[in-house]
Write an enzyme that holds these catalytic residues in place. Structure first.
Site, PDB file in Angstrom:
ATOM      1  CG  HIS A  22      -7.630   0.845  15.859  1.00  0.00           C
ATOM      2  ND1 HIS A  22      -7.235   1.888  16.654  1.00  0.00           N
ATOM      3  CD2 HIS A  22      -7.365   1.225  14.583  1.00  0.00           C
ATOM      4  CE1 HIS A  22      -6.765   2.859  15.886  1.00  0.00           C
ATOM      5  NE2 HIS A  22      -6.838   2.482  14.632  1.00  0.00           N
TER       6      HIS A  22
ATOM      7  CG  ASN B 236     -10.183  -2.116   3.561  1.00  0.00           C
ATOM      8  OD1 ASN B 236     -10.159  -1.838   2.365  1.00  0.00           O
ATOM      9  ND2 ASN B 236     -10.053  -1.203   4.506  1.00  0.00           N
TER      10      ASN B 236
ATOM     11  CG  ASN C 186      -8.522   0.880  10.592  1.00  0.00           C
ATOM     12  OD1 ASN C 186      -8.373   0.217  11.604  1.00  0.00           O
ATOM     13  ND2 ASN C 186      -7.997   2.098  10.432  1.00  0.00           N
TER      14      ASN C 186
ATOM     15  NE  ARG D 195      -9.915   3.444  13.495  1.00  0.00           N
ATOM     16  CZ  ARG D 195     -10.185   4.212  14.551  1.00  0.00           C
ATOM     17  NH1 ARG D 195     -11.259   3.977  15.284  1.00  0.00           N
ATOM     18  NH2 ARG D 195      -9.387   5.206  14.880  1.00  0.00           N
TER      19      ARG D 195
ATOM     20  N   GLY E 289      -0.178   4.325  -0.353  1.00  0.00           N
ATOM     21  CA  GLY E 289      -1.024   5.500  -0.154  1.00  0.00           C
ATOM     22  C   GLY E 289      -0.462   6.354   0.975  1.00  0.00           C
TER      23      GLY E 289
ATOM     24  CB  VAL F  79      -1.070   4.559   6.173  1.00  0.00           C
ATOM     25  CG1 VAL F  79      -0.366   3.845   7.318  1.00  0.00           C
ATOM     26  CG2 VAL F  79      -2.309   5.277   6.686  1.00  0.00           C
TER      27      VAL F  79
ATOM     28  N   GLY G  30       0.864  -1.179   0.000  1.00  0.00           N
ATOM     29  CA  GLY G  30       0.000   0.000   0.000  1.00  0.00           C
ATOM     30  C   GLY G  30       0.897   1.224   0.000  1.00  0.00           C
TER      31      GLY G  30
ATOM     32  NE  ARG H 255      -5.399   9.531  16.538  1.00  0.00           N
ATOM     33  CZ  ARG H 255      -5.780   8.718  15.564  1.00  0.00           C
ATOM     34  NH1 ARG H 255      -6.501   7.635  15.842  1.00  0.00           N
ATOM     35  NH2 ARG H 255      -5.467   8.976  14.317  1.00  0.00           N
TER      36      ARG H 255
HETATM   37  N1  APR Z   1      -2.534  -4.401  -3.375  1.00  0.00           N
HETATM   38  C1  APR Z   1      -1.698  -3.377  -3.127  1.00  0.00           C
HETATM   39  N2  APR Z   1      -2.132  -2.124  -2.851  1.00  0.00           N
HETATM   40  C2  APR Z   1      -3.458  -1.918  -2.829  1.00  0.00           C
HETATM   41  C3  APR Z   1      -4.389  -2.955  -3.085  1.00  0.00           C
HETATM   42  C4  APR Z   1      -3.870  -4.245  -3.358  1.00  0.00           C
HETATM   43  N3  APR Z   1      -4.666  -5.282  -3.609  1.00  0.00           N
HETATM   44  N4  APR Z   1      -5.626  -2.431  -2.996  1.00  0.00           N
HETATM   45  C5  APR Z   1      -5.498  -1.119  -2.695  1.00  0.00           C
HETATM   46  N5  APR Z   1      -4.176  -0.805  -2.606  1.00  0.00           N
HETATM   47  C6  APR Z   1      -3.569   0.484  -2.323  1.00  0.00           C
HETATM   48  C7  APR Z   1      -4.229   1.648  -3.061  1.00  0.00           C
HETATM   49  O1  APR Z   1      -3.859   1.671  -4.431  1.00  0.00           O
HETATM   50  C8  APR Z   1      -3.705   2.844  -2.271  1.00  0.00           C
HETATM   51  O2  APR Z   1      -2.502   3.357  -2.825  1.00  0.00           O
HETATM   52  O3  APR Z   1      -3.681   0.835  -0.962  1.00  0.00           O
HETATM   53  C9  APR Z   1      -3.418   2.245  -0.875  1.00  0.00           C
HETATM   54  C10 APR Z   1      -4.271   2.847   0.222  1.00  0.00           C
HETATM   55  O4  APR Z   1      -3.863   4.158   0.372  1.00  0.00           O
HETATM   56  P1  APR Z   1      -4.862   5.340   0.783  1.00  0.00           P
HETATM   57  O5  APR Z   1      -6.101   5.264  -0.047  1.00  0.00           O
HETATM   58  O6  APR Z   1      -4.077   6.598   0.812  1.00  0.00           O
HETATM   59  O7  APR Z   1      -5.282   4.935   2.260  1.00  0.00           O
HETATM   60  P2  APR Z   1      -4.446   5.172   3.605  1.00  0.00           P
HETATM   61  O8  APR Z   1      -4.829   6.473   4.200  1.00  0.00           O
HETATM   62  O9  APR Z   1      -3.024   4.873   3.355  1.00  0.00           O
HETATM   63  O10 APR Z   1      -5.089   4.061   4.547  1.00  0.00           O
HETATM   64  C11 APR Z   1      -4.892   2.686   4.278  1.00  0.00           C
HETATM   65  O11 APR Z   1      -4.758   2.122   6.609  1.00  0.00           O
HETATM   66  O12 APR Z   1      -5.149   3.368   8.537  1.00  0.00           O
HETATM   67  C12 APR Z   1      -5.683   2.467   7.614  1.00  0.00           C
HETATM   68  O13 APR Z   1      -8.065   2.990   7.659  1.00  0.00           O
HETATM   69  C13 APR Z   1      -6.880   3.046   6.886  1.00  0.00           C
HETATM   70  O14 APR Z   1      -7.612   0.937   5.992  1.00  0.00           O
HETATM   71  C14 APR Z   1      -6.954   2.136   5.682  1.00  0.00           C
HETATM   72  C15 APR Z   1      -5.472   1.852   5.404  1.00  0.00           C
END
Ligand code: APR
Length: 308
Positions: A175, A95, A120, A88, A11, A13, A9, A151
């Site tokens: 959580h 997810n 989450n 969540r 993104g 996080v 991931g 927090r």
């Molecule tokens: N394989 C790899 N990456 C994936 C897949 C997958 N099958 N499906 C989704 N992704 C990637 C998305 O392309 C995206 O870049 O996961 C990333 C998620 O990033 P964001 O949308 O920015 O989400 P983020 O804020 O990082 O949160 C991710 O962490 O804290 C938790 O609740 C939050 O469940 C969420 C997770």
């Protein structure tokens, strides 16, 4: 030889985790995402900071798992985040499919790794990862308690105008809205919180901590990532560097706290073996009841994943 840490991931996080990890310098970092070119771009950007930061870690962005082979620790952050008005738990079905398929890929290339779950709803996603991987429970751990506790510690420190370093606290449970802060054993400079603040102030701080994630979602229109990534990376440090830290994290309980067969936030010893020990805190009857309610809420979500 440097350690290898994979973050799935790329993104908010995941990229923040990759940056924090790379800047520590003890590990090479592999950043995986399904979106073409995004992990590559973010990894290269982090890599290009290396001469400035002064680290030799290699940071690689990929859309498949070969480069992640033989990772020591894999952090799973992939999935959809919350939007305003969502809990969540609303993320569960989407997810669970994402984390289950990622777990299968991780397993193929890093059969000996330790997995830190971040996606989450955390406790249910950690459950999916544990069952999908077939790993012993010590090798799957969820990031929740450090963040919830951080927090709470932040709000206590802000209330007093003191260093966060002198504020200790513990938040147990799932959580989610049913988490179980323990203000009774929180302290400022070693002085128990109930001796320092009236109950109504403590209640206000507890409520802000419990709703802390939601407060950020309302402001950002997506979920938090600076504090969550800091918390996940503290867990990776403890595992990769075998620090044997005592930290609150989601561990799979098999009778501890009178609870069986769910992930729940409890204090654990984190080291090279993953969850090396689950620490027992003596709880008051009210706290034990609240923890049981929290476990029941997690169990309900796990049931949803079984139907999904
Ligand atoms: N394989 C790899 N990456 C994936 C897949 C997958 N099958 N499906 C989704 N992704 C990637 C998305 O392309 C995206 O870049 O996961 C990333 C998620 O990033 P964001 O949308 O920015 O989400 P983020 O804020 O990082 O949160 C991710 O962490 O804290 C938790 O609740 C939050 O469940 C969420 C997770």
């Amino acid at each position: 030889m440097r350690k290898k840490i994979t973050v799935v991931g790329a993104g908010n996080v995941g990229a923040s985790c990759a940056q924090r990890l790379a800047e520590r310098g003890y590990a090479d970092v592999v950043l995986v995402d399904i979106v073409p070119s995004v992990p590559q771009g973010k990894a290269l950007d982090i890599q290009e900071a290396a001469p400035v930061v002064g680290i030799d870690s290699l940071v690689t962005g990929v859309n498949s798992y070969e480069a992640s082979a033989d990772s020591d620790v894999v952090v799973i952050t992939a999935g959809v985040p919350r939007k305003p008005g969502m809990s969540r738990d609303d993320l569960v079905t989407t997810n669970q499919n994402i984390v289950a398929s990622i777990t299968r890929d991780v397993l193929k290339h890093s059969p000996d790794c330790i997995i830190v779950a971040v996606t989450n709803p955390l406790d249910a996603m950690a459950h999916v990862i544990l069952k999908e991987s077939g790993f012993p429970r010590c090798r799957v751990v969820g990031m929740s308690g450090i963040l919830d506790t951080a927090r709470f510690r932040t709000f206590i420190a802000l209330e007093f105008g003191v260093s966060v370093e002198d504020v200790q606290a513990l938040v147990l449970g799932g959580h989610g809205d049913q988490m179980v802060p323990l203000p009774r054993i929180a302290s400022v400079g070693g002085i128990p919180l109930p001796q320092l603040l009236p109950q109504e102030t403590i209640d206000r701080l507890v409520q802000r901590a419990v709703k802390g994630g939601g407060e950020i979602v309302e402001l950002l229109n997506t979920s938090a990532y600076y504090a969550p990534s800091a918390a996940a990376v503290q867990m990776v440090d403890a595992i990769a560097l075998d620090k044997k830290r005592i930290l609150p994290a989601a561990a799979y309980l098999e009778g501890e706290y009178g609870i069986e067969g769910v992930f729940l936030g409890v204090p654990v010893k984190l080291g090279a073996g993953g969850v090396e020990q689950i620490m027992q805190v003596e709880l008051s009857p009210d706290e034990q009841e609240a923890l049981k309610r929290s476990a029941a809420a997690v169990r309900e979500l796990v049931e949803v994943t079984r139907k999904g």
